[in-house]
Design a protein around this motif. Structure first.
Motif, mmCIF file in Angstrom:
data_model
loop_
_atom_site.group_PDB
_atom_site.id
_atom_site.type_symbol
_atom_site.label_atom_id
_atom_site.label_comp_id
_atom_site.label_asym_id
_atom_site.label_seq_id
_atom_site.Cartn_x
_atom_site.Cartn_y
_atom_site.Cartn_z
ATOM 1 N N ARG A 109 0.833 -1.206 0.000
ATOM 2 C CA ARG A 109 0.000 0.000 0.000
ATOM 3 C C ARG A 109 0.864 1.251 0.000
ATOM 4 N N ILE A 113 0.735 4.288 -2.578
ATOM 5 C CA ILE A 113 0.529 5.681 -2.148
ATOM 6 C C ILE A 113 1.602 6.574 -2.754
ATOM 7 N N SER A 207 -10.918 10.274 2.699
ATOM 8 C CA SER A 207 -10.059 9.313 3.386
ATOM 9 C C SER A 207 -10.829 8.602 4.502
ATOM 10 N N ALA A 210 -13.490 6.207 3.027
ATOM 11 C CA ALA A 210 -12.885 4.976 2.501
ATOM 12 C C ALA A 210 -12.522 4.036 3.649
ATOM 13 N N GLN A 211 -12.025 4.580 4.750
ATOM 14 C CA GLN A 211 -11.665 3.726 5.884
ATOM 15 C C GLN A 211 -12.886 3.081 6.531
ATOM 16 N N VAL A 212 -13.932 3.880 6.683
ATOM 17 C CA VAL A 212 -15.095 3.385 7.418
ATOM 18 C C VAL A 212 -15.943 2.442 6.568
ATOM 19 N N LEU A 214 -15.121 0.945 3.384
ATOM 20 C CA LEU A 214 -14.512 -0.014 2.468
ATOM 21 C C LEU A 214 -13.492 -0.881 3.191
ATOM 22 N N ASP A 215 -13.362 -2.101 2.732
ATOM 23 C CA ASP A 215 -12.268 -2.953 3.178
ATOM 24 C C ASP A 215 -11.204 -3.002 2.089
ATOM 25 N N ALA A 216 -10.023 -3.450 2.476
ATOM 26 C CA ALA A 216 -8.946 -3.593 1.493
ATOM 27 C C ALA A 216 -9.459 -4.467 0.338
ATOM 28 N N GLY A 232 -6.535 8.601 -4.942
ATOM 29 C CA GLY A 232 -5.476 8.412 -3.956
ATOM 30 C C GLY A 232 -6.011 8.055 -2.588
ATOM 31 N N ALA A 233 -7.129 8.674 -2.196
ATOM 32 C CA ALA A 233 -7.707 8.374 -0.880
ATOM 33 C C ALA A 233 -8.136 6.911 -0.816
ATOM 34 N N ALA A 236 -4.955 4.779 -0.493
ATOM 35 C CA ALA A 236 -4.402 4.837 0.867
ATOM 36 C C ALA A 236 -5.187 3.945 1.816
ATOM 37 N N ALA A 237 -6.458 3.690 1.504
ATOM 38 C CA ALA A 237 -7.267 2.808 2.337
ATOM 39 C C ALA A 237 -7.210 1.368 1.838
ATOM 40 N N SER B 107 -18.015 -1.473 6.514
ATOM 41 C CA SER B 107 -17.041 -2.492 6.129
ATOM 42 C C SER B 107 -16.559 -3.183 7.399
ATOM 43 N N ARG B 109 -13.551 -3.306 8.383
ATOM 44 C CA ARG B 109 -12.658 -2.347 9.029
ATOM 45 C C ARG B 109 -13.443 -1.259 9.749
ATOM 46 N N ASP B 215 0.609 -3.324 5.369
ATOM 47 C CA ASP B 215 -0.521 -3.724 4.536
ATOM 48 C C ASP B 215 -1.602 -4.306 5.427
ATOM 49 N N LEU B 362 -2.697 12.740 0.728
ATOM 50 C CA LEU B 362 -3.945 12.010 0.510
ATOM 51 C C LEU B 362 -4.796 11.936 1.773
#
Lengths: 489, 489
Positions: A109, A113, A207, A210-212, A214-216, A232-233, A236-237, B107, B109, B215, B362
């Protein structure tokens, strides 16, 4: 049993236990207490120094915790074999020349980035007369600096103590209320203040979302051409951006469905597509909302430049159309107030508030308090609405000035069309022209432009330049266009 | 072919094409141009209105992009069947009552982020005399507010334009230089200003490091008991925190090696372990650095409370011992200046600078410029060092006052030992006491404390309370301890 000669000085006012610890430490470092020496009992040293036994106990405890002493309190305490300073001195020499050249082991990751291209920086120290045509910068020449300075001063004088105290992650409460009021009246956003989170601009909003949400590995639609930091955001997630083409009606929902119907999110700019300028059409809005409701995906509405609409009044937000609580709405004060302030907002469906608040806490706690408070004062005292109205007139005039100059000077070199909103125009290069060379030639003539390719992901198409006009005083525009025309010819 | 009656007013000074578009839009909304109506050709309308054909073309283009018109420029343009406002009005009614109660589809996460427990909030509006014993708050009563106000005012007056212009992601250059100088002299950190990134405090430093260096699924050691938001930063990045026990020498490296030798990172507080207060011993420092060098793992050194060491001068940083560029060093101005300012720093090995810069861009672009500039002035004019020295004396005295009062009043209720640094002490409850009940009883007596369990991950052990003394004026300490004793009895 060593009882070194320790001299304490009660007149300094320093805590006694600190003096005892310091004296022991000096004795150790000077070699008067050799490594491995067993120290006097705390009782014995207390008697010798005429201090309480607690004082000595505490001094020993401190030196144990710092590594000068080893052993146990009360059952035999020894000077450490390796004392910290010696060890540090010994290791310092080789450390002065750290290993270079070896590639750093970034995570996958991290490497992704680092590979996200950055837009050209727009730093301070721009020479006078050289604002043309920086994208994303507002009209600093029209910024009410006196007024802002007064608000800053008054706020600090009146309540500096609150300004130096932390606030909840979701933001300074008066600013949240002011934003909720503004969005309800000006943007047709349906929300209560509890749904508003103050963030450090749109980038942080993306950002956090995407964190809350979405999962990788999760896929998310982004516009192509579009705002590359949105992609990019996602990266980064650890998420996977899917480039979906845009046309005159905004993001092509049908194309998105063909590419990745299982995407968990779509990041869109429905008010004013960045960079092409289309407003998302009613039927596309319906299709996008229907997809999100059907598939349980999220829509992140970047309400980009929505305040700066010169024709027909602002378009209501997508969030206001959403009957299924699938839209996360975000906007920024970077365009209308200043990008250096780093303040924007998120409006999230109520069931998501707690998760976003937690994510913000873990990202960087909260936005600075004084900045939030001054912005709240700016809004609630009516200055913000007035400033937006003034900027609308000013930017419309600057766009006209750019179009006028382009009609006179850029024919055959760069083709510009008006846009109903925003702070920049797209200048299309002749078919086959070298975009990179055009950007460089413009730069050498003192004109800063962004290439269209910086906004493209998978899309191919005609080369073009983004010209930010909002920050350029009208009298500079014609002159800069003349320089640009000469450079491109 | 509809040619509606449009009235333009050249005297308003508004751009003509805007007036044309606005007039058409009004006609559509008022029903004077019915849905499906074919518009007059641009040439015909231009003649009728006595404006250039370009003006009409541009007006039509705007309305096409907004969804009022459909079709193509030049080859037949029609009023849309569903115009935006009508559509919006139609959809607004059902949307007013969004579906509630349905669980949001976070998600995995996101759910993990939402589950990270938050430390008790320390908001503004703390009543006078009720500062005891808030953890992490500095002495607001000793903050140089007049001086800070003067710096703020002077900076705005002198260079508001630069304060409203963006800076690079890595920070305002004079602040980066000031931080590099300070760290080299006061903390034994070996760095050039180019390695310094200004961030929004330690939390953001951890969040960026996790994004760049880990990661999803990668393991990282954290101290247990420790700072729970460090664990949260890892979770937000999709990484897996591994709780490693701490003892009087700091993080137990051997235990970490037994638990997860393949961890990619260790987050440690070597200067002053949070919350227990140990300094990491020299042999543990060596072992940790050796592990990182051997396995290519990273050490994130949270230089927590390092300035506030009351005995024996500050301990040199771990970064200064690192010959292999494995240490990322971070610190904050939250403890010495104010947590509301949201400013701290990261010092990263040179090969990582570019990736961290990209990650910051980002995450949220950069920290607010005015705040950075005022802090830079505060440091370079010598106020920061003076303030740290004053706070060291003040906090040492406050710790003594807390210990004195505890010796008098908390015997058998709460056992406190001195610590050589920091802003809080640990009060251990009697074996078997109910920690949660103690926190609640303290709160009902107006004393705010954090339970030790909030700092524990897997570790079990004696219950305790964290007592922040730095923010409490000395005269309040004894009185608050009396209330606390009464509550705990």
């Amino acid at each position: 049993m060593a009882a070194p000669t320790l001299v304490l000085d009660a007149s300094t006012g320093a805590p006694l236990q600190g003096q005892v610890a310091e004296a022991l430490r000096s004795a150790i470092l000077a070699g008067r207490l050799a490594p491995g020496t067993r120290l006097a009992s705390t009782r014995a040293l207390a008697e010798q120094l005429d201090v309480s036994r607690n004082t000595v106990l505490n001094a020993y405890a401190r030196l144990l915790s710092e590594g000068y002493l080893v052993g146990h309190l009360g059952s035999g305490t020894y000077v450490a074999r390796e004392v910290p300073e010696k060890l540090l001195a010994a290791r310092r020499a080789p450390a002065r020349a750290p290993a270079r050249g070896a590639p750093p082991a970034l995570s996958k990751r991290g490497a992704a980035i680092a590979a996200v291209p950055s837009l050209p920086a727009t730093g301070p120290d721009i020479p006078p007369g050289r604002m043309a045509f920086r994208v994303g910068l507002p009209a600093l020449d029209a910024f009410p600096s006196e007024l802002w300075g007064r608000l800053l001063h008054a706020r600090w004088r009146r309540s500096w103590r609150d300004m130096m105290s932390p606030v909840p992650a979701e933001g300074y409460p008066p600013l949240r209320r002011a934003v909720a009021d503004y969005l309800a009246t000006a943007r047709g956003v349906r929300c209560v203040p509890e749904q508003v989170l103050i963030v450090n601009g749109t980038q942080q909003a993306m950002s956090l979302a995407a964190q809350v949400l979405l999962d990788a590995g999760d896929a998310a639609w982004v516009e192509d051409p579009g705002y590359s930091p949105a992609r990019g955001a996602l990266i980064a997630a650890g998420a996977t951006p899917i480039a979906v083409p845009v046309d005159g009606e905004g993001l092509d929902v049908e194309a998105g469905l063909r590419l990745r119907p299982d995407a968990r999110m779509a990041i869109v700019t429905p008010s004013h597509q960045l960079p092409l300028g289309a407003a998302m059409s009613p039927r596309r809005r319906k299709a996008l909302l229907a997809w999100a409701a059907r598939s349980g995906a999220w829509i992140l509405e970047d309400d980009y430049d929505s305040e700066l609409r010169y024709v027909g009044g602002p378009l209501p937000s997508l969030q206001g159309l959403d009957g299924d609580a699938r839209v996360i709405h975000t906007g920024t004060f970077s365009k209308v107030v200043s990008p250096a302030l780093r303040l924007g907002y998120l409006v999230v469906p109520e069931p998501l508030v707690e998760a976003f608040r937690a994510a913000r806490r873990l990202a960087d706690r909260h936005s600075p308090v004084l900045d939030q408070a001054v912005l709240a004062d700016f809004i609630t005292q009516g200055h913000f609405s007035r400033h937006v109205r003034r900027m609308r007139v000013l930017y419309a005039a600057r766009q006209e000035a750019l179009l006028d100059a382009a009609r006179r000077e850029l024919r055959g070199l760069l083709e510009l069309s008006p846009l109903p909103a925003g702070m920049h125009l797209v200048g299309w290069l002749p078919e086959g022209a070298d975009e990179g060379a055009a950007v460089e030639r413009a730069a050498s003539a003192g004109v800063v432009v962004i290439p269209m390719s910086s906004a493209r992901l998978d899309s191919r198409g005609r080369g073009g330049l983004l010209l930010g006009y909002a920050c350029v005083p009208e009298e500079e525009i014609a002159e800069a266009v003349t320089r640009l025309a000469r450079a491109l010819r």
